[in-house]
Design a protein around this motif. Structure first.
Motif, mmCIF file in Angstrom:
data_model
loop_
_atom_site.group_PDB
_atom_site.id
_atom_site.type_symbol
_atom_site.label_atom_id
_atom_site.label_comp_id
_atom_site.label_asym_id
_atom_site.label_seq_id
_atom_site.Cartn_x
_atom_site.Cartn_y
_atom_site.Cartn_z
ATOM 1 N N GLU B 148 23.063 21.823 49.433
ATOM 2 C CA GLU B 148 22.484 22.909 48.557
ATOM 3 C C GLU B 148 22.855 24.359 48.922
ATOM 4 O OE1 GLU B 148 18.347 22.431 48.090
ATOM 5 O OE2 GLU B 148 18.692 20.794 46.730
ATOM 6 N N ILE B 149 23.075 24.934 47.993
ATOM 7 C CA ILE B 149 23.517 26.602 48.007
ATOM 8 C C ILE B 149 22.252 27.337 47.737
ATOM 9 C CG2 ILE B 149 25.102 28.319 47.529
ATOM 10 C CD1 ILE B 149 26.860 25.754 46.843
ATOM 11 N N ALA B 150 21.911 28.238 48.694
ATOM 12 C CA ALA B 150 20.660 29.020 48.303
ATOM 13 C C ALA B 150 20.993 30.092 47.311
ATOM 14 C CB ALA B 150 20.283 29.868 49.380
ATOM 15 N N LEU B 151 20.409 30.232 46.060
ATOM 16 C CA LEU B 151 20.751 31.395 45.258
ATOM 17 C C LEU B 151 19.711 32.528 45.208
ATOM 18 C CD1 LEU B 151 21.723 29.208 42.091
ATOM 19 C CD2 LEU B 151 23.142 30.139 43.963
ATOM 20 N N GLY B 152 20.176 33.590 44.914
ATOM 21 C CA GLY B 152 19.199 34.816 44.600
ATOM 22 C C GLY B 152 18.503 34.397 43.130
ATOM 23 N N PRO B 153 17.434 35.018 42.864
ATOM 24 C CA PRO B 153 16.660 34.695 41.657
ATOM 25 C C PRO B 153 17.516 35.237 40.376
ATOM 26 C CG PRO B 153 15.313 36.024 42.837
ATOM 27 C CD PRO B 153 16.342 35.753 43.780
ATOM 28 N N ASP B 154 17.696 34.665 39.349
ATOM 29 C CA ASP B 154 18.209 35.190 38.357
ATOM 30 C C ASP B 154 17.297 36.391 37.566
ATOM 31 O OD1 ASP B 154 19.288 36.040 35.692
ATOM 32 O OD2 ASP B 154 19.819 33.934 35.209
ATOM 33 N N PRO B 155 17.548 37.663 37.648
ATOM 34 C CA PRO B 155 16.475 38.706 37.249
ATOM 35 C C PRO B 155 16.306 38.641 35.615
ATOM 36 C CG PRO B 155 18.836 39.702 37.603
ATOM 37 C CD PRO B 155 19.080 38.371 37.922
ATOM 38 N N LEU B 156 17.199 37.845 34.801
ATOM 39 C CA LEU B 156 17.084 37.949 33.468
ATOM 40 C C LEU B 156 17.359 36.710 32.820
ATOM 41 C CD1 LEU B 156 18.556 41.368 32.183
ATOM 42 C CD2 LEU B 156 16.261 40.469 32.174
ATOM 43 N N PRO B 157 16.876 35.494 33.267
ATOM 44 C CA PRO B 157 17.253 34.244 32.717
ATOM 45 C C PRO B 157 17.369 34.036 31.468
ATOM 46 C CG PRO B 157 15.289 33.992 34.047
ATOM 47 C CD PRO B 157 15.756 35.481 34.228
ATOM 48 N N ALA B 158 16.505 34.948 30.479
ATOM 49 C CA ALA B 158 16.518 34.562 29.351
ATOM 50 C C ALA B 158 17.362 35.824 28.414
ATOM 51 C CB ALA B 158 15.109 35.075 28.777
ATOM 52 N N ALA B 159 18.274 36.285 29.144
ATOM 53 C CA ALA B 159 19.123 37.354 28.261
ATOM 54 C C ALA B 159 19.989 36.408 27.527
ATOM 55 C CB ALA B 159 19.824 37.981 29.410
ATOM 56 N N PRO B 160 20.747 36.987 26.354
ATOM 57 C CA PRO B 160 21.318 36.103 25.589
ATOM 58 C C PRO B 160 22.713 36.006 25.999
ATOM 59 C CG PRO B 160 20.752 38.367 24.579
ATOM 60 C CD PRO B 160 20.141 38.239 25.806
ATOM 61 N N PRO B 161 23.508 34.852 25.930
ATOM 62 C CA PRO B 161 24.743 34.465 26.215
ATOM 63 C C PRO B 161 25.844 35.847 25.757
ATOM 64 C CG PRO B 161 24.240 33.080 24.534
ATOM 65 C CD PRO B 161 22.981 33.695 24.871
ATOM 66 N N VAL B 162 26.823 35.922 26.537
ATOM 67 C CA VAL B 162 27.900 36.855 26.431
ATOM 68 C C VAL B 162 29.081 36.100 26.827
ATOM 69 C CG1 VAL B 162 26.759 39.188 26.679
ATOM 70 C CG2 VAL B 162 27.427 37.857 28.697
ATOM 71 N N ARG B 163 30.276 36.702 26.163
ATOM 72 C CA ARG B 163 31.538 36.111 26.571
ATOM 73 C C ARG B 163 32.405 37.142 26.994
ATOM 74 N NH1 ARG B 163 35.461 36.755 22.508
ATOM 75 N NH2 ARG B 163 34.556 37.642 20.590
ATOM 76 N N VAL B 164 33.565 36.700 27.456
ATOM 77 C CA VAL B 164 34.705 37.761 27.878
ATOM 78 C C VAL B 164 35.991 37.000 27.449
ATOM 79 C CG1 VAL B 164 34.953 36.713 30.068
ATOM 80 C CG2 VAL B 164 35.684 39.168 29.907
ATOM 81 N N SER B 165 36.710 38.053 26.684
ATOM 82 C CA SER B 165 38.129 37.538 26.398
ATOM 83 C C SER B 165 39.041 37.747 27.613
ATOM 84 C CB SER B 165 38.679 38.501 25.301
ATOM 85 O OG SER B 165 37.653 38.633 24.102
ATOM 86 N N PRO B 166 39.362 36.617 28.185
ATOM 87 C CA PRO B 166 40.006 36.685 29.483
ATOM 88 C C PRO B 166 41.339 37.416 29.320
ATOM 89 C CG PRO B 166 40.397 34.591 28.333
ATOM 90 C CD PRO B 166 39.643 35.534 27.381
ATOM 91 N N ASP B 167 41.840 38.001 30.632
ATOM 92 C CA ASP B 167 42.862 38.503 30.759
ATOM 93 C C ASP B 167 43.933 37.606 30.922
ATOM 94 O OD1 ASP B 167 44.564 40.781 31.238
ATOM 95 O OD2 ASP B 167 44.191 40.705 33.488
ATOM 96 N N ALA B 168 45.008 37.298 30.130
ATOM 97 C CA ALA B 168 45.935 36.153 30.121
ATOM 98 C C ALA B 168 46.750 36.303 31.405
ATOM 99 C CB ALA B 168 47.089 36.625 29.058
#
Lengths: 250, 340
Positions: B148-168
């Motif tokens: 198990e890895i401890a995580l910080g709480p997600d500040p905005l779990p309901a934020a809409p998904p975003v994507r990134v065009s990856p650097d090739a």
């Protein structure tokens, strides 16, 4: 460490990656290059330049690391040139301020290549160990693996070549020899150097308050112990000290 | 209840990686950290973070993962096959993971190192100023099943998904090197031959470095007998005794006695780390001044990645609960999800 006085060797200021400047005093680990590197490191460290993020000496050079996001390379070169102008002519290594007493078991299973190394150095095994004990040894550089010291310089008869075939594995704590120097391995490792002894001392102990135990310039005095003693000084039983003792020098 | 990420099954080399431990070269410890820093920058950009985050780095393949609290994650770096509760999900974007859901990350489709970054950060105890495992240096360890890895709480779990065009950067290409302290050991003809050669990833490749193979003769420096061991920079192209180049990566040794022909600039290091088995690279030698101009700070890398971030417009055919969505202005693109 005493030795023939020589002039401070010619230096080169070279790039080492996008965030490094290397000031090199020679290509080979001779005393004058070693001394110049240590004295140059001391001059730079003493000035505490905010533009330099790390100063580290190796055997014959000093690395100046900087943040290229805030400091141009040219500024680091100027700092290097100013420090070079202050180096002075004395080529003795700086006097040590600390001395480690380091228990080492030599030969047999804990130094399988002692006989071979001693023969190459023109000595019996007993005489070889005596030379190690009597040598004025210093931590000359730390590198390759965490905390791992290059220790020297040994007398001229110890200018042994590296092995042509690597030894697949020497254990953590192995003391190996080549080119006028000893290396003390932190972890199991392959090596082209010859293993002559073993110690319970671990130069890197991550969970300790001082995880890196050795400092460049530390004097090292080797204290031969038996293999039975070595077994009792195992690293886990001694927090990785293996019976080593640190003495402050005036 | 604190947030945690549970590893149900771990691939062969999953580790926590951040920016590593700078300024310990003099103690023999290479900086370490993520093999592909662009992947960390892209994750930071997806979550609008100001600093590089810690992530789970997955070499070659991922594992089987669940969470204890609703948590967004970013998937960046080498694209890998990923399924959430059995359904394919896209790479180079954020996803919301709910407790009870099962994320299974398989093998890399191209490249080598994939990254999973939780939005609230990884909250394990730092060691010497970093959460990175440095396996060669005996710091930290690879992640294992049931961990198990401890995580910080997600500040905005309901934020809409975003994507990134990856650097090739997942199939090789041109790699720029700058001169280093030992470039001069190689004469002009040998350097020219090196710059003309086309290299493939050899079998020896890990976080310490990548061995490169080509069809021709070994590359030989001039006189090197008795050279003092000297500092190594990440990106150095070392010629081992057999004259085969080996590019040193984040977990390399800090000093060595083998001659090095030059140093790969930071911007092109991900191409080496992510070089797949059949990918090819070729080296270009640039001046020190040019290399210095190419330097990008972590903040600049994140800012650059942010220019490639966009809202995720989902394909309606993939949305099972479509009736629950408000389709604003009827604008729905076609297949816009970065699937790789």
């Amino acid at each position: 460490m005493t030795g023939p006085k020589a002039q401070t060797p010619a230096h080169e200021i070279l790039p080492l990656g996008q965030d490094g400047v290397l000031v090199r005093f020679g290509r080979k680990p001779d005393l004058s290059a070693l001394s110049a590197a240590q004295r140059f490191q001391a001059v730079i460290a003493g000035k505490q330049h905010s533009e330099i993020t790390e100063v580290a000496p190796s055997l014959a050079s000093v690395l100046l690391r900087f943040d290229p996001g805030t400091t141009p390379r040219a500024r680091i070169k100027v700092i290097a040139q100013n420090a070079l102008a202050e180096l002075g002519p004395n080529v003795d290594l700086p006097a040590p301020t600390r001395r480690w007493h380091l228990p080492v078991a030599f030969g047999d299973d804990t130094g399988p290549q002692l006989a071979e190394a001693a023969a190459l150095a023109g000595l019996t095994q007993e005489a070889a160990v005596r030379q190690m004990v009597e040598a004025d040894l210093r931590v000359l550089a730390i590198g390759f693996a965490p905390g791992q010291p290059y220790i020297g310089l040994l007398p001229d008869n110890w200018n042994l070549p590296r092995l042509s075939q690597l030894t697949p594995k020497v254990p953590a704590g192995a003391l190996v020899v080549a080119v006028h120097q000893l290396v003390l391995f932190c972890n199991d490792s392959t090596t082209g150097w010859r293993q002559i002894g073993q110690t319970g001392f671990r130069p890197f102990w991550p969970r300790s308050s001082t995880p890196f135990r050795l400092e460049i310039g530390d004097a090292i005095r080797i204290e031969p112990i038996s293999q039975t003693d070595l077994a009792a000084l195992g690293p886990e039983a001694t927090d990785g000290l293996g019976g080593a003792r640190l003495e402050a020098l005036a | 209840m604190t947030a945690a990420l549970r590893i149900r099954r771990a691939g062969p080399q999953m580790t926590v990686q951040d920016m590593g431990r700078p300024a310990l070269t003099g103690q023999g410890l290479a900086t370490g950290g993520a093999a592909d820093l662009v992947a960390l920058a892209e994750a930071a950009a997806l979550f609008s973070l100001g600093q590089m985050p810690a992530a789970i780095e997955m070499a070659g393949m991922g594992g089987d993962i669940s969470v204890s609290q609703p948590t967004r994650i970013a998937l960046t770096g080498a694209p890998m096959r990923a399924k959430l509760d059995g359904k394919d999900i896209g790479w180079n974007q954020t996803h919301l993971l709910m407790p009870g859901q099962r994320l299974v990350i398989g093998g890399a489709i191209s490249g080598v190192y994939g990254y999973l970054t939780p939005a609230g950060g990884i909250a394990t105890e730092p060691l010497l100023g970093s959460r990175s495992a440095h396996l060669v240096g005996n710091l930290g360890s690879a992640l294992a099943a049931d961990q198990e890895i401890a995580l910080g709480p997600d500040p905005l779990p309901a934020a809409p998904p975003v994507r990134v065009s990856p650097d090739a950067r997942f199939s090789g290409g041109a790699v720029r090197i700058m001169p280093g302290p030992q470039t001069g050991l190689f004469d002009g003809a040998e350097l020219d031959r090196f710059l003309a050669a086309s290299f493939q990833r050899g079998s020896a490749a890990n976080r310490q470095g990548v061995r490169l193979e080509h069809g021709g003769a070994p590359f030989q420096p001039g006189e090197v007998a008795g050279l003092a061991s000297d500092f190594i920079a990440v990106g150095d192209v070392q010629m081992t005794g057999d004259g085969v180049p080996y590019v040193l990566l984040s977990e390399c040794q800090t000093m060595g006695g083998y001659p090095r022909i030059g140093t790969v600039v930071g911007a092109d290091l991900p191409l080496i780390a992510q070089l797949p088995l059949r990918g090819r690279i070729r080296f270009t030698l640039i001046s020190v001044e040019e290399a210095d101009r190419l330097y990008r700070s972590p903040a600049q890398m994140i800012a650059e990645a942010k220019t490639r971030v966009a809202p995720l417009v989902r394909d309606p055919s993939e949305i099972s609960d479509l009736l629950g969505y408000q389709l604003i202005g009827g604008v729905v693109s076609g297949r816009d999800e970065e699937e790789y």
